[in-house]
Design an enzyme around this catalytic site. Sequence first.
Site, PDB file in Angstrom:
ATOM      1  NE  ARG A  51      -2.241  -1.392   3.401  1.00 17.71           N
ATOM      2  CZ  ARG A  51      -1.883  -1.645   4.553  1.00 17.71           C
ATOM      3  NH1 ARG A  51      -2.434  -0.326   4.870  1.00 17.71           N
ATOM      4  NH2 ARG A  51      -1.169  -2.155   5.218  1.00 17.71           N
ATOM      5  CD  GLU A 133      22.478 -18.464   7.294  1.00 16.50           C
ATOM      6  OE1 GLU A 133      23.056 -19.209   6.827  1.00 16.50           O
ATOM      7  OE2 GLU A 133      21.819 -19.296   8.348  1.00 16.50           O
ATOM      8  CB  ILE A 140      20.760 -19.499  14.158  1.00 15.88           C
ATOM      9  CG1 ILE A 140      20.325 -18.681  15.384  1.00 15.88           C
ATOM     10  CG2 ILE A 140      22.133 -19.804  14.381  1.00 15.88           C
ATOM     11  CD1 ILE A 140      19.263 -19.640  16.154  1.00 15.88           C
ATOM     12  CD  GLU A 194       2.470 -13.436  13.941  1.00 16.32           C
ATOM     13  OE1 GLU A 194       0.646 -12.876  12.820  1.00 16.32           O
ATOM     14  OE2 GLU A 194       3.330 -13.765  12.798  1.00 16.32           O
ATOM     15  CE  LYS A 209      11.281 -20.989  10.490  1.00 15.00           C
ATOM     16  NZ  LYS A 209      11.034 -19.530  12.186  1.00 15.00           N
ATOM     17  N   GLY A 311      11.993 -11.557  14.516  1.00 19.40           N
ATOM     18  CA  GLY A 311      12.594 -10.104  14.868  1.00 19.40           C
ATOM     19  C   GLY A 311      12.857  -9.245  13.650  1.00 19.40           C
TER      20      GLY A 311
END
Length: 442
Positions: A51, A133, A140, A194, A209, A311
């Site tokens: 947006r 990565e 990590i 969430e 993962k 994060g």
Amino acid sequence: MSTTAANPLRVALLGCGVVGSSVARLLTERADDLAARVGAPLELVGIAVRRAGRDRSDLPVDPGLFTTDAAELVTRADIVVEVIGGIEPARTLLLSAMEHGASVVTANKALLAEDGPSLYAAADEHGVDIYFEAAVAGAIPILRPIRESLAGDEVTKVLGIVNGTTNYVLDKMDSTGMGFHEAVEQAQALGYAEADPTADVEGFDAAAKAAILASLAFHSRVGSASVYREGITDVTAADIAAAAAMDHVVKLLAICERTRDENGDEGLSVRVHPAMIPRSHPLGSVRDAYNAVFVEADAAGELMFYGKGAGGDPTASAVLGDVVAVARHRVGGGRGPGESSYAERPTLPMGAARTRYHIALDVADRPGVLAQVATAFAEHGVSIEAVRQQMFPDDSDSGATRASLIVVTHTATKAALRATVEELAGLDTVNEVMSVMRVEGS
Ligand code: HSE
């Protein structure tokens, strides 16, 4: 600081959420250092957003860089960074970017786990890099160590805590005794979970993962559809207490290992499920929303990688490391290692996986009960490793006494264990099957 006269490398950023904002800010604030490390300036040429018009004045970037035309942006970049997530439009945009000659850096685990081979093939066809990565365990460094540092070794097993939300929830249940729902609510209040926590608590995020880790570790193609998955929604306070009584903790583990099926044919077991591990295991001390990946390799032995799995800035650290790597290749010529799937190891069904189990029973305490329980295990070919019995306080009016019986098995298949538990539940001397949990890491 050395400067460089090389032509700038044009960087396009797709997505400006939590991670994208951090990438944009760090690219701008660290421009001089990054240029010195790459050997050419990195020039942010556009940021694709869904947006237009949202206030992004907190970002130290030219407001003229924002565009809603991602399809156009990817045609005029040397490096495209994708942090939108999801399958589409990310896949189309990355394929177009590579077709137009750009190397790509993506944090998109769902896309890589679902359709990585199409992307790797496009990178080969167009002679560009695809680095990712940030797709596994945030900050990590784990994929490059597996893909490059361990390229001369034989990885035999990867055990990972790769989902911070579920680790936070299980850790709170362990440290406070609270139940699953209360712990999820606390995780949501703190921003770890969430509003709809399904992808995390049902193990979908960890399964994607696991697919990526297994593909790299075992030079094979593993898609998320072939990863066995159980989430943590059925983990109870009783399970956590049963683990604690054995000095174990419950973790949601992504497990990738080489194994054999019942015919002796080699393959991979790739699975995500809750399991007890000893508190003394390196993964047992991973608290809060932290991630860690424990790798076993023939020559290297045991390795542990630990840090923040999510994060903005932590994930941006991994993204920028990839940006620098692919930018260096463009300055120096050549590419990084591409997909390595030469081993072509098949992924075996969950029925082939053998794991140890911990079973906690509430039983009547009278002669012959232990023999009856042991017979149920023996009849299904499940071998007992250890048994511990503890008396419950006698709380019945009838004067009948009860005991808790803890049985830890040697490795068994899921089918054999399920049949055993069904039989145990039907015994008149078993009041309740209190907890059934896999055991790993010992
Ligand atoms: N939702 C993930 C987690 C982070 O809780 O770890 C992104 O992969």
